[in-house]
Design a protein around this motif. Structure first.
Motif, PDB file in Angstrom:
ATOM      1  N   LEU A   1       0.838  -1.200   0.000  1.00  0.00           N
ATOM      2  CA  LEU A   1       0.000   0.000   0.000  1.00  0.00           C
ATOM      3  C   LEU A   1       0.873   1.251   0.000  1.00  0.00           C
ATOM      4  N   ARG A   2       1.928   1.247   0.803  1.00  0.00           N
ATOM      5  CA  ARG A   2       2.834   2.406   0.829  1.00  0.00           C
ATOM      6  C   ARG A   2       3.544   2.571  -0.512  1.00  0.00           C
ATOM      7  N   ASP A   3       3.975   1.457  -1.110  1.00  0.00           N
ATOM      8  CA  ASP A   3       4.642   1.534  -2.414  1.00  0.00           C
ATOM      9  C   ASP A   3       3.695   2.069  -3.481  1.00  0.00           C
ATOM     10  N   ALA A   4       2.448   1.573  -3.476  1.00  0.00           N
ATOM     11  CA  ALA A   4       1.459   2.033  -4.462  1.00  0.00           C
ATOM     12  C   ALA A   4       1.174   3.520  -4.281  1.00  0.00           C
ATOM     13  N   THR A   5       1.051   3.938  -3.031  1.00  0.00           N
ATOM     14  CA  THR A   5       0.768   5.341  -2.747  1.00  0.00           C
ATOM     15  C   THR A   5       1.941   6.228  -3.164  1.00  0.00           C
ATOM     16  N   ARG A   6       3.154   5.763  -2.886  1.00  0.00           N
ATOM     17  CA  ARG A   6       4.339   6.533  -3.260  1.00  0.00           C
ATOM     18  C   ARG A   6       4.425   6.673  -4.785  1.00  0.00           C
ATOM     19  N   TRP A   7       4.134   5.598  -5.513  1.00  0.00           N
ATOM     20  CA  TRP A   7       4.173   5.637  -6.979  1.00  0.00           C
ATOM     21  C   TRP A   7       3.149   6.638  -7.509  1.00  0.00           C
ATOM     22  N   LEU A   8       1.961   6.633  -6.943  1.00  0.00           N
ATOM     23  CA  LEU A   8       0.915   7.559  -7.393  1.00  0.00           C
ATOM     24  C   LEU A   8       1.257   9.002  -7.007  1.00  0.00           C
ATOM     25  N   ASP A   9       1.854   9.176  -5.834  1.00  0.00           N
ATOM     26  CA  ASP A   9       2.238  10.530  -5.406  1.00  0.00           C
ATOM     27  C   ASP A   9       3.244  11.165  -6.366  1.00  0.00           C
ATOM     28  N   HIS A  10       4.090  10.344  -6.989  1.00  0.00           N
ATOM     29  CA  HIS A  10       5.154  10.858  -7.837  1.00  0.00           C
ATOM     30  C   HIS A  10       4.734  11.047  -9.296  1.00  0.00           C
ATOM     31  N   LEU A  11       3.463  10.894  -9.582  1.00  0.00           N
ATOM     32  CA  LEU A  11       2.988  11.147 -10.939  1.00  0.00           C
ATOM     33  C   LEU A  11       3.197  12.614 -11.302  1.00  0.00           C
ATOM     34  N   ASP A  12       3.527  12.854 -12.559  1.00  0.00           N
ATOM     35  CA  ASP A  12       3.710  14.235 -13.017  1.00  0.00           C
ATOM     36  C   ASP A  12       2.383  14.944 -13.242  1.00  0.00           C
ATOM     37  N   ALA A  13       1.332  14.155 -13.480  1.00  0.00           N
ATOM     38  CA  ALA A  13       0.020  14.737 -13.755  1.00  0.00           C
ATOM     39  C   ALA A  13      -1.046  13.816 -13.172  1.00  0.00           C
ATOM     40  N   PRO A  14      -2.282  14.291 -13.018  1.00  0.00           N
ATOM     41  CA  PRO A  14      -3.354  13.435 -12.485  1.00  0.00           C
ATOM     42  C   PRO A  14      -3.610  12.231 -13.372  1.00  0.00           C
ATOM     43  N   MET A  15      -4.063  11.145 -12.742  1.00  0.00           N
ATOM     44  CA  MET A  15      -4.467   9.961 -13.492  1.00  0.00           C
ATOM     45  C   MET A  15      -5.655  10.307 -14.380  1.00  0.00           C
ATOM     46  N   PRO A  16      -5.758   9.691 -15.573  1.00  0.00           N
ATOM     47  CA  PRO A  16      -6.911   9.951 -16.449  1.00  0.00           C
ATOM     48  C   PRO A  16      -8.210   9.618 -15.732  1.00  0.00           C
ATOM     49  N   HIS A  17      -9.212  10.447 -15.947  1.00  0.00           N
ATOM     50  CA  HIS A  17     -10.511  10.237 -15.309  1.00  0.00           C
ATOM     51  C   HIS A  17     -11.312   9.226 -16.109  1.00  0.00           C
ATOM     52  N   GLU A  18     -12.005   8.335 -15.393  1.00  0.00           N
ATOM     53  CA  GLU A  18     -12.917   7.411 -16.053  1.00  0.00           C
ATOM     54  C   GLU A  18     -14.125   7.210 -15.151  1.00  0.00           C
ATOM     55  N   GLU A  19     -15.238   6.792 -15.756  1.00  0.00           N
ATOM     56  CA  GLU A  19     -16.455   6.582 -14.981  1.00  0.00           C
ATOM     57  C   GLU A  19     -16.239   5.443 -14.001  1.00  0.00           C
ATOM     58  N   GLN A  20     -16.634   5.655 -12.734  1.00  0.00           N
ATOM     59  CA  GLN A  20     -16.429   4.663 -11.707  1.00  0.00           C
ATOM     60  C   GLN A  20     -17.758   4.034 -11.308  1.00  0.00           C
TER      61      GLN A  20
END
Length: 461
Positions: free
Chosen positions: A436-455
């Motif tokens: 969970l920490r690794d996944a969160t760290r990877w997402l935190d280091h994104l240069d831009a927001p993740m693409p939006h999709e219908e949830q």
């Protein structure tokens, strides 16, 4: 010295590896094959396909048991051919079912444990259906005796109930009245109950362990509110407790909590043996406080295979092995064993909750203090990704963690949920937290927001 001669037929024989057999190369997916195949070939084909499923031990979405002792596995293999409905052919399995009902009646404080009224089911969903039918039939009988109409029954419950109650209302033509969630309370509470109750209410469903966040609804307060309603209106509204998960947790971790047949207004309880009852999928239980609350005209007496068989069920033939395994767990664990197992699950849940609470990216919603369930949302400071992105990232490491929105009026809140079951150890919890920490760290280091999709709008597990 022995002389061995080589025969021509042996020289021409070949050994065909399993994966080069014709059946392994060309298998029809949507029709019966023209010819039979070796059992080993069919076994390998099916095994290869189900290998694509997720690892059950890493499934943190489900409440359903995914691990039992090796002795239980052997007992299951020895009894999987028993049909629970054939009580005349398998009288000892029927006796074991009766013993389990009596044990549960004592555990849930039924007034007369030795005369307990109940049955095993294929799971909590069937138990809900049967309990709901009994509520409706008793309401109809009382209305007819009073000369009142019976055409507009309703049932009251929180918007957080499991989808089976929506099915019950639909299938049996009962108006569902959902009490919406408000603020940070995600279940039914007594103060919002009476706006939805009237003389046509067949019963109120109180949930002991919401699938949304693992919280217990205040059954005592709900009953007391209905007591006051009866005192002022003369209308008596019974309570059914949906203890799908909590029925096998509260008696061991919160023994002083009044939620069961100790409360006179509680007329029926159902629970899942295959959840925190610690049995593989396929068994549930539903009990009534006494015979008066299960209308006799719902019980069929069938002359089947040489014996009279009273039955109240939506199914007929069904496996008896899971009932045998429930009895095995009762004997194997006893009160102390169940207490130790559920306490270990809670300890792991609290450990995960503390770790999540220390992560600035998340807000803890439920910390495992009722059911061993941890629920958490994204912090308002996080804008580049959502709980759905975290869920997908964790799946890369094999973890199945559901992301979903809360019930109506709190659909703005999307959460992740971790269910801690028997077999999910402290060591596995630490592995999960690492990922969970690794996944969160990877997402935190994104240069831009993740693409939006219908949830998805909701989650019905």
């Amino acid at each position: 010295m022995a002389v061995h001669r080589r025969h021509a037929a042996e020289a021409e024989s070949t050994i065909v590896p399993r994966f080069t057999r014709a059946g392994m190369q060309h298998v029809p997916k949507d029709r019966l094959p023209e010819r039979e195949m070796l059992p080993g070939t069919a076994y390998q084909i099916v095994l290869d396909e189900v290998m694509l499923d997720g690892n059950a031990r890493f499934n943190l979405a489900t409440f359903v048991t995914t691990w039992m002792d090796e002795e239980a596995d052997r007992l299951y293999a020895a009894t999987f051919d028993k049909n629970m409905i054939d009580k005349d052919e398998y009288p000892q399995t029927a006796e074991i079912e009766s013993r389990c009902v009596t044990m549960l009646a004592e555990l849930w404080h039924a007034p007369y444990g030795a005369e307990a009224v109940g049955t095993s089911t294929t799971g909590s969903s069937e138990g809900c259906m049967l309990a709901g039918l009994a509520l409706k039939r008793r309401w109809q009988q009382a209305r007819r005796q009073a000369g009142r109409p019976t055409d507009r029954p309703n049932i009251v419950m929180g918007a957080n109930v499991q989808v089976v109650w929506e099915k019950f209302a639909n299938y049996w033509e009962v108006e569902p009245r959902y009490v919406p969630c408000e603020g940070n309370v995600f279940h039914l509470t007594a103060d919002r109950l009476l706006d939805h109750v009237d003389e046509n209410t067949i019963g109120v469903v109180a949930v002991l362990g919401s699938t949304m966040d693992g919280s217990y609804e205040p059954v005592l307060e709900i009953c007391e509110e209905l007591d006051r309603y009866e005192a002022s209106s003369g209308v008596s509204v019974p309570v059914h407790v949906d203890a799908a998960s909590g029925g096998f947790v509260a008696p061991f971790l919160q023994p002083e909590l009044p939620w069961d047949f100790r409360l006179p207004r509680v007329v029926s309880i159902q629970s899942s043996g295959h959840k925190f009852g610690l049995v593989y999928p396929g068994v549930g239980w539903v009990l009534w406080r006494d015979a008066e609350h299960l209308p006799e005209d719902l019980v069929f007496h069938v002359n089947y295979l040489g014996g009279d068989m009273p039955t109240f069920a939506l199914n007929f033939s069904r496996p008896g092995a899971q009932v045998v395994l429930q009895y095995f767990q009762f004997l194997r664990l006893g009160m102390d064993g169940y207490r130790l197992v559920q306490q270990a699950c809670r300890d792991v849940a609290l450990h995960i909750a503390r770790a999540v609470e220390d992560m600035p990216e998340y807000d803890l919603v439920a910390g495992g203090t009722d059911l061993p369930v941890v629920c958490f949302a994204m912090s308002s400071e996080v804008s580049k990704y959502t709980v759905y992105d975290v869920s997908r990232k964790l799946r890369e490491r094999g973890w199945l963690v559901p992301a979903y929105t809360m019930p109506p009026k709190r659909e703005d809140l999307a959460v992740l949920r971790v269910v801690v079951r028997n077999g999910f150890s402290h060591d596995m919890a630490d592995l999960f937290l690492r990922d969970l920490r690794d996944a969160t760290r990877w997402l935190d280091h994104l240069d831009a927001p993740m693409p939006h999709e219908e949830q998805p709008s909701s989650f019905h597990h």
